[in-house]
Design a protein around this motif. Structure first.
Motif, PDB file in Angstrom:
ATOM      1  N   ILE A  93       0.967  -1.132  -0.185  1.00 24.48           N
ATOM      2  CA  ILE A  93       0.098   0.116  -0.158  1.00 24.48           C
ATOM      3  C   ILE A  93       0.885   1.088  -0.101  1.00 24.48           C
ATOM      4  CG2 ILE A  93      -1.832   1.201   1.572  1.00 24.48           C
ATOM      5  CD1 ILE A  93      -2.352  -1.448   2.079  1.00 24.48           C
ATOM      6  N   PHE A  94       0.954   2.546  -0.784  1.00 26.14           N
ATOM      7  CA  PHE A  94       1.609   3.322  -1.154  1.00 26.14           C
ATOM      8  C   PHE A  94       0.255   4.820  -0.982  1.00 26.14           C
ATOM      9  CE2 PHE A  94       2.533   0.421  -4.073  1.00 26.14           C
ATOM     10  CZ  PHE A  94       4.441   0.015  -3.710  1.00 26.14           C
ATOM     11  N   GLU A  95       0.942   5.461  -0.367  1.00 25.33           N
ATOM     12  CA  GLU A  95       0.567   6.822   0.369  1.00 25.33           C
ATOM     13  C   GLU A  95       1.566   7.304  -0.114  1.00 25.33           C
ATOM     14  OE1 GLU A  95      -0.541   8.435   4.687  1.00 25.33           O
ATOM     15  OE2 GLU A  95      -1.599   6.716   3.989  1.00 25.33           O
ATOM     16  N   SER A  96       0.403   8.865  -1.016  1.00 22.54           N
ATOM     17  CA  SER A  96       1.552  10.191  -1.156  1.00 22.54           C
ATOM     18  C   SER A  96       0.651  11.344  -1.026  1.00 22.54           C
ATOM     19  CB  SER A  96       1.647   9.985  -2.893  1.00 22.54           C
ATOM     20  OG  SER A  96       0.600  10.061  -3.070  1.00 22.54           O
ATOM     21  N   ARG A  97       1.048  12.225  -0.371  1.00 20.57           N
ATOM     22  CA  ARG A  97       0.628  13.853  -0.154  1.00 20.57           C
ATOM     23  C   ARG A  97       0.007  13.577  -1.754  1.00 20.57           C
ATOM     24  NH1 ARG A  97       4.724  17.735   2.469  1.00 20.57           N
ATOM     25  NH2 ARG A  97       6.088  16.253   2.294  1.00 20.57           N
ATOM     26  N   GLU A  98      -0.595  14.709  -1.881  1.00 20.01           N
ATOM     27  CA  GLU A  98      -1.607  14.654  -2.608  1.00 20.01           C
ATOM     28  C   GLU A  98      -2.276  16.467  -3.029  1.00 20.01           C
ATOM     29  OE1 GLU A  98      -3.806  12.773  -4.765  1.00 20.01           O
ATOM     30  OE2 GLU A  98      -3.190  11.473  -3.422  1.00 20.01           O
ATOM     31  N   ASN A  99      -1.213  17.230  -2.187  1.00 18.45           N
ATOM     32  CA  ASN A  99      -1.132  18.884  -2.453  1.00 18.45           C
ATOM     33  C   ASN A  99       0.732  19.114  -1.869  1.00 18.45           C
ATOM     34  OD1 ASN A  99      -1.339  18.805   0.334  1.00 18.45           O
ATOM     35  ND2 ASN A  99      -2.393  19.970   1.051  1.00 18.45           N
ATOM     36  N   GLY A 100       0.376  20.469  -3.243  1.00 18.59           N
ATOM     37  CA  GLY A 100       2.660  20.485  -2.570  1.00 18.59           C
ATOM     38  C   GLY A 100       3.559  19.571  -2.944  1.00 18.59           C
ATOM     39  N   VAL A 101       4.813  20.244  -3.337  1.00 16.29           N
ATOM     40  CA  VAL A 101       5.788  19.913  -3.474  1.00 16.29           C
ATOM     41  C   VAL A 101       6.970  20.035  -2.873  1.00 16.29           C
ATOM     42  CG1 VAL A 101       7.729  20.376  -4.897  1.00 16.29           C
ATOM     43  CG2 VAL A 101       5.432  20.983  -5.977  1.00 16.29           C
ATOM     44  N   PRO A 102       7.292  18.371  -2.038  1.00 17.46           N
ATOM     45  CA  PRO A 102       8.581  18.457  -1.096  1.00 17.46           C
ATOM     46  C   PRO A 102       9.691  19.928  -1.248  1.00 17.46           C
ATOM     47  CG  PRO A 102       8.969  16.604  -2.586  1.00 17.46           C
ATOM     48  CD  PRO A 102       7.358  17.459  -2.805  1.00 17.46           C
ATOM     49  N   ASN A 103       9.544  20.050   0.495  1.00 19.97           N
ATOM     50  CA  ASN A 103      11.016  21.211   0.499  1.00 19.97           C
ATOM     51  C   ASN A 103      12.688  20.436  -0.628  1.00 19.97           C
ATOM     52  OD1 ASN A 103      13.455  21.801   1.497  1.00 19.97           O
ATOM     53  ND2 ASN A 103      12.175  23.019   2.082  1.00 19.97           N
ATOM     54  N   ALA A 104      13.587  21.273  -1.562  1.00 16.66           N
ATOM     55  CA  ALA A 104      14.166  20.742  -2.630  1.00 16.66           C
ATOM     56  C   ALA A 104      15.005  19.890  -2.043  1.00 16.66           C
ATOM     57  CB  ALA A 104      14.102  21.974  -3.288  1.00 16.66           C
ATOM     58  N   VAL A 105      15.761  20.663  -0.694  1.00 15.43           N
ATOM     59  CA  VAL A 105      15.941  20.752   0.637  1.00 15.43           C
ATOM     60  C   VAL A 105      16.051  18.911   1.111  1.00 15.43           C
ATOM     61  CG1 VAL A 105      18.245  20.779   2.514  1.00 15.43           C
ATOM     62  CG2 VAL A 105      17.543  22.660   0.559  1.00 15.43           C
ATOM     63  N   ASP A 106      15.011  18.825   1.748  1.00 17.97           N
ATOM     64  CA  ASP A 106      14.300  17.961   1.996  1.00 17.97           C
ATOM     65  C   ASP A 106      14.281  16.327   1.711  1.00 17.97           C
ATOM     66  OD1 ASP A 106      14.102  19.036   4.183  1.00 17.97           O
ATOM     67  OD2 ASP A 106      11.535  19.195   4.216  1.00 17.97           O
ATOM     68  N   SER A 107      13.833  16.780   0.450  1.00 14.67           N
ATOM     69  CA  SER A 107      14.213  15.781  -1.266  1.00 14.67           C
ATOM     70  C   SER A 107      15.310  14.801  -0.844  1.00 14.67           C
ATOM     71  CB  SER A 107      13.313  15.599  -1.921  1.00 14.67           C
ATOM     72  OG  SER A 107      13.201  15.003  -2.851  1.00 14.67           O
ATOM     73  N   ARG A 108      15.947  16.013  -1.351  1.00 12.88           N
ATOM     74  CA  ARG A 108      17.269  15.649  -2.082  1.00 12.88           C
ATOM     75  C   ARG A 108      18.233  14.789  -1.139  1.00 12.88           C
ATOM     76  NH1 ARG A 108      19.279  20.974  -2.898  1.00 12.88           N
ATOM     77  NH2 ARG A 108      20.518  21.322  -1.176  1.00 12.88           N
ATOM     78  N   ILE A 109      17.735  15.250   0.117  1.00 16.73           N
ATOM     79  CA  ILE A 109      18.513  14.729   1.500  1.00 16.73           C
ATOM     80  C   ILE A 109      18.308  13.460   1.540  1.00 16.73           C
ATOM     81  CG2 ILE A 109      19.192  14.670   4.282  1.00 16.73           C
ATOM     82  CD1 ILE A 109      19.919  17.512   3.877  1.00 16.73           C
ATOM     83  N   PHE A 110      17.253  13.266   2.061  1.00 20.76           N
ATOM     84  CA  PHE A 110      16.305  12.019   2.152  1.00 20.76           C
ATOM     85  C   PHE A 110      16.052  10.898   0.897  1.00 20.76           C
ATOM     86  CE2 PHE A 110      12.264   9.438   1.099  1.00 20.76           C
ATOM     87  CZ  PHE A 110      12.257   9.281   2.287  1.00 20.76           C
ATOM     88  N   TRP A 111      16.726  11.387  -0.346  1.00 27.76           N
ATOM     89  CA  TRP A 111      16.546  10.640  -1.154  1.00 27.76           C
ATOM     90  C   TRP A 111      17.887   9.976  -1.338  1.00 27.76           C
ATOM     91  CZ3 TRP A 111      12.938   7.064  -3.294  1.00 27.76           C
ATOM     92  CH2 TRP A 111      11.818   7.896  -3.011  1.00 27.76           C
ATOM     93  N   THR A 112      19.201  11.147  -0.932  1.00 28.49           N
ATOM     94  CA  THR A 112      20.492  10.780  -0.852  1.00 28.49           C
ATOM     95  C   THR A 112      20.539   9.647  -0.092  1.00 28.49           C
ATOM     96  OG1 THR A 112      20.739  13.030  -1.992  1.00 28.49           O
ATOM     97  CG2 THR A 112      22.985  11.749  -1.017  1.00 28.49           C
ATOM     98  N   ALA A 113      20.357   9.562   1.267  1.00 31.45           N
ATOM     99  CA  ALA A 113      20.828   8.855   2.524  1.00 31.45           C
ATOM    100  C   ALA A 113      19.814   7.115   2.225  1.00 31.45           C
ATOM    101  CB  ALA A 113      19.926   9.449   2.776  1.00 31.45           C
TER     102      ALA A 113
END
Length: 194
Positions: A93-113
């Protein structure tokens, strides 16, 4: 001092200052870095290999739970889990936030790690295998499995979110075309009847 000099004198904001969720960002990295640190430098703290094994496994479990249940949702707006149906089959089961784009810094660090952690543990596993350190190999293989499970889950979750977004955009395009066609037909009828 001219206004331009005041702006130039201000330091660049840090990654934590640029983050929407700095506490989540810290915990996203804390447990995984602590586990690798404990694995590499365990000899500095204790000579008891069982204690080291337990501490590393606990840090990996904390990391897995934190990434899966907290930081994924806060940093990139994604969450996944696996349910076992009554017939014994698995359902992702996958859940995603419907509204908004994630913060670029948060996203970059999340995926890199998320990508780096399994690679680091796989490298440590290869080194343990080459050195024939079987206890260390077990720890590294558990780490690879846990980090890879989170990576796989979030990759599937992101793929599902992109598919949903594309479907939503396609549906909006169809809806816009239908509404536009209806409006132009009505306007044409209004001006055509005069």
């Amino acid at each position: 001092m001219p206004a331009g000099d005041i702006e130039a004198a201000q330091p660049e904001p840090t990654l934590l200052q640029q983050s929407s969720h700095p506490t989540a960002l810290i915990f996203h990295l804390l447990f995984r870095v602590a586990a690798v640190f404990m694995y590499i430098f365990s000899g500095l703290f204790t000579s008891n290999s069982i204690l080291t094994f337990v501490i590393i496994i606990l840090l990996l479990a904390f990391d897995f739970w934190t990434v899966k249940n907290v930081t994924g949702r806060l940093l990139v707006g994604l969450r996944w889990w696996n349910e076992i149906r009554e017939d014994g089959t698995n359902q992702w089961i996958f859940e995603s936030r419907e509204n908004g784009v994630p913060n670029a810094v948060d996203s970059r660090i999340f995926w890199t790690a998320l990508y780096v952690a399994p690679a680091v543990w796989a490298l440590l596993a290869v080194l343990a295998l080459l050195r024939m350190q079987w206890g260390s190999l077990i720890v590294t293989l558990v780490a690879v499995a846990m980090c890879s499970a989170n990576l796989f889950g979030y990759m599937q979750c992101e793929k599902d979110a992109k598919k949903r977004a594309a479907s939503y955009i396609a549906n909006q395009g169809i809806f816009t075309n239908i509404v536009g066609s209806m409006i132009s037909t009505r306007i044409g009828a209004m001006f055509g009847s005069r």
